[in-house]
Design an enzyme around this catalytic site. Structure first.
Site, mmCIF file in Angstrom:
data_model
loop_
_atom_site.group_PDB
_atom_site.id
_atom_site.type_symbol
_atom_site.label_atom_id
_atom_site.label_comp_id
_atom_site.label_asym_id
_atom_site.label_seq_id
_atom_site.Cartn_x
_atom_site.Cartn_y
_atom_site.Cartn_z
ATOM 1 N N LYS A 9 0.890 -1.156 0.000
ATOM 2 C CA LYS A 9 0.000 0.000 0.000
ATOM 3 C C LYS A 9 0.930 1.207 0.000
ATOM 4 O O LYS A 9 1.652 1.429 0.980
ATOM 5 C CB LYS A 9 -0.887 0.018 1.241
ATOM 6 C CG LYS A 9 -1.728 1.288 1.339
ATOM 7 C CD LYS A 9 -2.469 1.346 2.654
ATOM 8 C CE LYS A 9 -3.076 2.727 2.838
ATOM 9 N NZ LYS A 9 -3.498 2.950 4.203
ATOM 10 N N GLY A 11 2.720 4.484 0.674
ATOM 11 C CA GLY A 11 2.639 5.369 1.823
ATOM 12 C C GLY A 11 2.573 4.655 3.163
ATOM 13 O O GLY A 11 2.660 5.303 4.207
ATOM 14 N N CYS A 12 2.436 3.353 3.157
ATOM 15 C CA CYS A 12 2.375 2.589 4.404
ATOM 16 C C CYS A 12 3.761 2.567 5.056
ATOM 17 O O CYS A 12 4.737 2.125 4.453
ATOM 18 C CB CYS A 12 1.893 1.168 4.130
ATOM 19 S SG CYS A 12 1.954 0.074 5.570
ATOM 20 N N VAL A 13 3.825 3.043 6.294
ATOM 21 C CA VAL A 13 5.099 3.104 7.016
ATOM 22 C C VAL A 13 5.658 1.697 7.244
ATOM 23 O O VAL A 13 6.860 1.464 7.110
ATOM 24 C CB VAL A 13 4.918 3.857 8.353
ATOM 25 C CG1 VAL A 13 6.172 3.792 9.195
ATOM 26 C CG2 VAL A 13 4.523 5.299 8.092
ATOM 27 N N ALA A 16 7.217 0.429 4.144
ATOM 28 C CA ALA A 16 8.493 1.117 3.923
ATOM 29 C C ALA A 16 9.607 0.452 4.734
ATOM 30 O O ALA A 16 10.716 0.240 4.222
ATOM 31 C CB ALA A 16 8.374 2.595 4.281
#
Length: 130
Positions: A9, A11-13, A16
């Site tokens: 997804k 932008g999912c931290v 990342a």
């Protein structure tokens, strides 16, 4: 080093952190958007292997957190239909290397499968927010 298709997804931290660990471990990533990918039951089902049906779902997805999904009433076909209609429900990341596919980020399993740095910090597939 493995070549890994990594469905995330954007932008999912958590995703990342997972990608950073895989890259730091020497793997080459082909990153794809899980939410805009065209899924079918045949392309999605292999990522879940023998996991329980509940483990196919993203525990942080709003509908799951709200208890709006009756897991006892779901069969494989209806679960896949729900996730294809609303990809936010899919447990992520989805990973593929060679013919093997996995869902979620179980660090020990991934380390055994493709290898991770021995000094790697703990990384999970739980998200703080959706």
């Amino acid at each position: 080093m493995a070549k890994v298709v990594f469905y995330e997804k954007p932008g999912c931290v958590g995703n990342a952190r997972q990608k950073a660990l895989l890259i730091a471990s020497g793997h080459e990533l082909d990153v794809r958007n899980l939410l805009t990918q065209t899924w079918t039951p045949a392309t999605l089902r292999p990522f879940f292997g023998d996991k329980t049906l509940r483990d196919w779902f993203n525990a942080s997805a709003p509908k799951v957190k709200a208890g709006a999904i009756d897991f006892a009433a779901l069969d494989e076909h209806s679960a896949l239909a729900l996730m294809i209609a609303e990809p936010i429900l899919i447990r992520r990341p989805l990973l593929q290397s060679g013919e093997r596919r996995e869902s979620g980020f179980d660090q020990a399993s991934i380390a055994a499968w493709i290898g991770l740095r021995a000094d790697a910090p703990e990384v999970t597939d739980r998200c703080a927010m959706e």
